[in-house]
Design a protein around this motif. Structure first.
Motif, PDB file in Angstrom:
ATOM      1  N   TYR A  87       0.905  -1.256  -0.111  1.00 50.22           N
ATOM      2  CA  TYR A  87       0.064  -0.118  -0.054  1.00 50.22           C
ATOM      3  C   TYR A  87       0.904   1.006  -0.013  1.00 50.22           C
ATOM      4  CZ  TYR A  87       0.637   0.509   5.188  1.00 50.22           C
ATOM      5  OH  TYR A  87       1.615   0.419   6.447  1.00 50.22           O
ATOM      6  N   SER A  88       0.317   2.100  -0.247  1.00 51.73           N
ATOM      7  CA  SER A  88       0.876   3.526  -0.319  1.00 51.73           C
ATOM      8  C   SER A  88      -0.156   4.611  -0.057  1.00 51.73           C
ATOM      9  CB  SER A  88       1.312   3.990  -1.799  1.00 51.73           C
ATOM     10  OG  SER A  88       1.893   5.401  -1.712  1.00 51.73           O
ATOM     11  N   MET A  89       0.430   5.654   1.204  1.00 49.16           N
ATOM     12  CA  MET A  89      -0.452   6.580   1.743  1.00 49.16           C
ATOM     13  C   MET A  89      -0.130   7.807   1.412  1.00 49.16           C
ATOM     14  SD  MET A  89      -0.940   5.477   5.893  1.00 49.16           S
ATOM     15  CE  MET A  89       1.022   5.291   6.025  1.00 49.16           C
ATOM     16  N   ASN A  90       0.751   7.754   0.283  1.00 46.86           N
ATOM     17  CA  ASN A  90       1.130   9.116  -0.504  1.00 46.86           C
ATOM     18  C   ASN A  90       2.411   9.011  -1.459  1.00 46.86           C
ATOM     19  OD1 ASN A  90       0.859  11.869  -1.180  1.00 46.86           O
ATOM     20  ND2 ASN A  90       0.644  12.554   1.276  1.00 46.86           N
ATOM     21  N   VAL A  91       2.510  10.109  -2.252  1.00 47.21           N
ATOM     22  CA  VAL A  91       3.619   9.822  -3.114  1.00 47.21           C
ATOM     23  C   VAL A  91       4.994   9.628  -2.178  1.00 47.21           C
ATOM     24  CG1 VAL A  91       5.121  11.250  -4.512  1.00 47.21           C
ATOM     25  CG2 VAL A  91       2.516  11.669  -4.606  1.00 47.21           C
ATOM     26  N   GLU A  92       5.787   8.768  -2.803  1.00 45.43           N
ATOM     27  CA  GLU A  92       7.041   8.380  -2.152  1.00 45.43           C
ATOM     28  C   GLU A  92       6.841   7.553  -0.871  1.00 45.43           C
ATOM     29  OE1 GLU A  92       9.598   8.219  -4.141  1.00 45.43           O
ATOM     30  OE2 GLU A  92       9.744   9.731  -5.584  1.00 45.43           O
ATOM     31  N   VAL A  93       5.673   7.171  -0.620  1.00 44.77           N
ATOM     32  CA  VAL A  93       5.586   6.467   1.024  1.00 44.77           C
ATOM     33  C   VAL A  93       4.875   5.080   0.543  1.00 44.77           C
ATOM     34  CG1 VAL A  93       4.436   6.563   2.945  1.00 44.77           C
ATOM     35  CG2 VAL A  93       5.351   8.632   1.975  1.00 44.77           C
ATOM     36  N   THR A  94       5.328   3.868   0.585  1.00 44.15           N
ATOM     37  CA  THR A  94       4.861   2.588   0.251  1.00 44.15           C
ATOM     38  C   THR A  94       5.304   1.832   1.438  1.00 44.15           C
ATOM     39  OG1 THR A  94       6.833   1.862  -0.811  1.00 44.15           O
ATOM     40  CG2 THR A  94       5.237   2.733  -2.267  1.00 44.15           C
ATOM     41  N   ASP A  95       4.336   0.611   1.615  1.00 43.24           N
ATOM     42  CA  ASP A  95       4.778  -0.321   2.820  1.00 43.24           C
ATOM     43  C   ASP A  95       4.220  -1.526   2.420  1.00 43.24           C
ATOM     44  OD1 ASP A  95       4.887   0.296   6.423  1.00 43.24           O
ATOM     45  OD2 ASP A  95       5.889  -1.256   5.051  1.00 43.24           O
ATOM     46  N   TYR A 136       7.132  -9.064  -4.653  1.00 47.00           N
ATOM     47  CA  TYR A 136       6.494  -7.891  -5.505  1.00 47.00           C
ATOM     48  C   TYR A 136       7.223  -6.739  -4.902  1.00 47.00           C
ATOM     49  CZ  TYR A 136       2.329 -11.177  -5.703  1.00 47.00           C
ATOM     50  OH  TYR A 136       1.654 -12.350  -5.858  1.00 47.00           O
ATOM     51  N   LYS A 137       6.964  -5.756  -6.197  1.00 52.61           N
ATOM     52  CA  LYS A 137       7.444  -4.422  -5.745  1.00 52.61           C
ATOM     53  C   LYS A 137       6.687  -3.604  -6.213  1.00 52.61           C
ATOM     54  CE  LYS A 137      11.698  -3.237  -6.840  1.00 52.61           C
ATOM     55  NZ  LYS A 137      13.130  -2.959  -7.662  1.00 52.61           N
ATOM     56  N   VAL A 138       6.520  -2.225  -5.578  1.00 45.42           N
ATOM     57  CA  VAL A 138       5.901  -1.135  -5.906  1.00 45.42           C
ATOM     58  C   VAL A 138       6.621   0.143  -6.058  1.00 45.42           C
ATOM     59  CG1 VAL A 138       3.693  -2.072  -5.094  1.00 45.42           C
ATOM     60  CG2 VAL A 138       4.965  -0.651  -3.806  1.00 45.42           C
ATOM     61  N   SER A 139       6.095   1.232  -6.720  1.00 46.00           N
ATOM     62  CA  SER A 139       6.450   2.417  -6.544  1.00 46.00           C
ATOM     63  C   SER A 139       5.414   3.348  -6.558  1.00 46.00           C
ATOM     64  CB  SER A 139       7.705   2.568  -7.660  1.00 46.00           C
ATOM     65  OG  SER A 139       6.842   2.886  -9.089  1.00 46.00           O
ATOM     66  N   ARG A 140       5.557   4.650  -5.990  1.00 37.28           N
ATOM     67  CA  ARG A 140       4.660   5.794  -6.241  1.00 37.28           C
ATOM     68  C   ARG A 140       5.376   6.949  -6.519  1.00 37.28           C
ATOM     69  NH1 ARG A 140      -0.298   6.837  -2.982  1.00 37.28           N
ATOM     70  NH2 ARG A 140      -1.670   8.025  -4.358  1.00 37.28           N
ATOM     71  N   LYS A 141       5.835   7.176  -7.413  1.00 38.47           N
ATOM     72  CA  LYS A 141       6.559   8.500  -7.990  1.00 38.47           C
ATOM     73  C   LYS A 141       5.477   9.649  -8.302  1.00 38.47           C
ATOM     74  CE  LYS A 141      10.575   6.255  -9.694  1.00 38.47           C
ATOM     75  NZ  LYS A 141      10.303   5.049  -9.032  1.00 38.47           N
ATOM     76  N   GLU A 142       4.116   9.243  -8.590  1.00 39.69           N
ATOM     77  CA  GLU A 142       3.098  10.318  -8.758  1.00 39.69           C
ATOM     78  C   GLU A 142       1.842  10.028  -8.140  1.00 39.69           C
ATOM     79  OE1 GLU A 142       3.029  11.083 -13.294  1.00 39.69           O
ATOM     80  OE2 GLU A 142       3.422   8.959 -13.110  1.00 39.69           O
ATOM     81  N   LYS A 143       0.832  10.910  -7.641  1.00 41.59           N
ATOM     82  CA  LYS A 143      -0.194  10.544  -6.776  1.00 41.59           C
ATOM     83  C   LYS A 143      -0.754   9.539  -7.816  1.00 41.59           C
ATOM     84  CE  LYS A 143      -3.122  13.084  -3.684  1.00 41.59           C
ATOM     85  NZ  LYS A 143      -3.391  14.329  -3.647  1.00 41.59           N
ATOM     86  N   ARG A 144      -1.206   9.891  -9.100  1.00 42.40           N
ATOM     87  CA  ARG A 144      -2.186   9.018  -9.604  1.00 42.40           C
ATOM     88  C   ARG A 144      -1.811   7.437 -10.137  1.00 42.40           C
ATOM     89  NH1 ARG A 144      -4.501  11.728 -13.823  1.00 42.40           N
ATOM     90  NH2 ARG A 144      -5.075   9.512 -14.916  1.00 42.40           N
ATOM     91  N   ASN A 145      -0.478   7.272 -10.139  1.00 38.00           N
ATOM     92  CA  ASN A 145      -0.180   5.980 -10.455  1.00 38.00           C
ATOM     93  C   ASN A 145       0.708   5.093  -9.645  1.00 38.00           C
ATOM     94  OD1 ASN A 145      -0.721   6.499 -13.319  1.00 38.00           O
ATOM     95  ND2 ASN A 145       1.028   7.616 -13.449  1.00 38.00           N
TER      96      ASN A 145
END
Lengths: 112, 114
Positions: free
Chosen positions: B48-56, B64-73
């Motif tokens: 999950y991600s609570m905001n841009v650049e914040v994942t857990d 698995y891996k994730v990324s959150r570089k932008e709010k929408r993606n």
């Protein structure tokens, strides 16, 4: 961590009858309890939710009740229709509010 | 139309071949999450991600891996897929920075790893 048990796993009713699905949760700090409906080939969609400061909530034919002491909540569907046939999931938020913990789902079949 | 869009809807791949499943939401939601759905197991949270650049990590993050570089993606990456990752995957988003509010789900991605 939070654990959510859901019963029954399958439920078959006649059109017009009522359907009840029950869930129990383990974390007394949970404060949000949504119900989702998943139709074939689609993602889950919220149908009703309840927060821990409310005991009952109703929306037309659908109602949810929450018993915080016993840590269980239930979905009630009255006057069921064939289009109510779907998989229903209950969920509870974890203590940190970072996740929804889902039950394993109930497949509801409404026959006309 | 407010929605969560996942791509692709269906994917068959071979063991070890890196893949990415994309997820995009147009509702300006802070919180995003990935789940996998398996028969008899319901929906289990992967990341999950609570905001841009914040994942857990969620309950089942291994592989698995994730990324959150932008709010929408919020893409889901499988670096080296294995057959036990064959599943139905859902992306979801929620307003605010927490999961204890309505989650909007995508249509799902059915992944088969052979």
């Amino acid at each position: 961590g939070e654990n959510v048990e859901q019963h029954p796993s399958t439920l078959s009713v006649q059109e017009g009858d009522s359907a009840v699905i029950k869930c129990t949760y383990s974390d007394s700090a949970s404060n949000y309890f949504p119900w989702y409906k998943q139709e074939l080939g689609k993602g889950p969609q919220l149908i009703i939710d309840i927060r821990s400061n409310v005991g009952e909530k109703k929306d037309q034919r659908i109602a949810v009740t929450l018993n915080k002491t016993a840590k269980h909540f239930s979905l009630h569907i009255t006057e069921t229709q064939p289009e109510d046939s779907a998989v229903y999931f209950c969920a509870a938020s974890n203590q940190a509010g970072t996740a929804l913990i889902f039950g394993k789902g109930t497949t509801l079949s409404v026959s006309s | 139309e407010a929605q969560v869009t996942q791509n692709p809807r269906y994917l068959i791949t071979v063991t070890g071949k890196k893949l990415t499943v994309t997820c995009s939401q147009n509702m300006n939601h802070e919180y995003m999450s990935w789940y996998r759905q398996d028969p008899g197991l319901g929906l289990r949270q992967i990341y999950y991600s609570m905001n841009v650049e914040v994942t857990d990590k969620g309950d089942v993050p291994e592989g698995y891996k994730v990324s959150r570089k932008e709010k929408r993606n919020f893409p889901l990456i499988l670096e080296s897929p294995s057959p036990n990752q064959t599943s139905l995957y859902f992306c979801a988003s929620s307003p605010r920075h927490r999961a204890n509010t309505e989650a909007f789900f995508g249509q799902g991605t059915r992944l088969t790893v052979v």
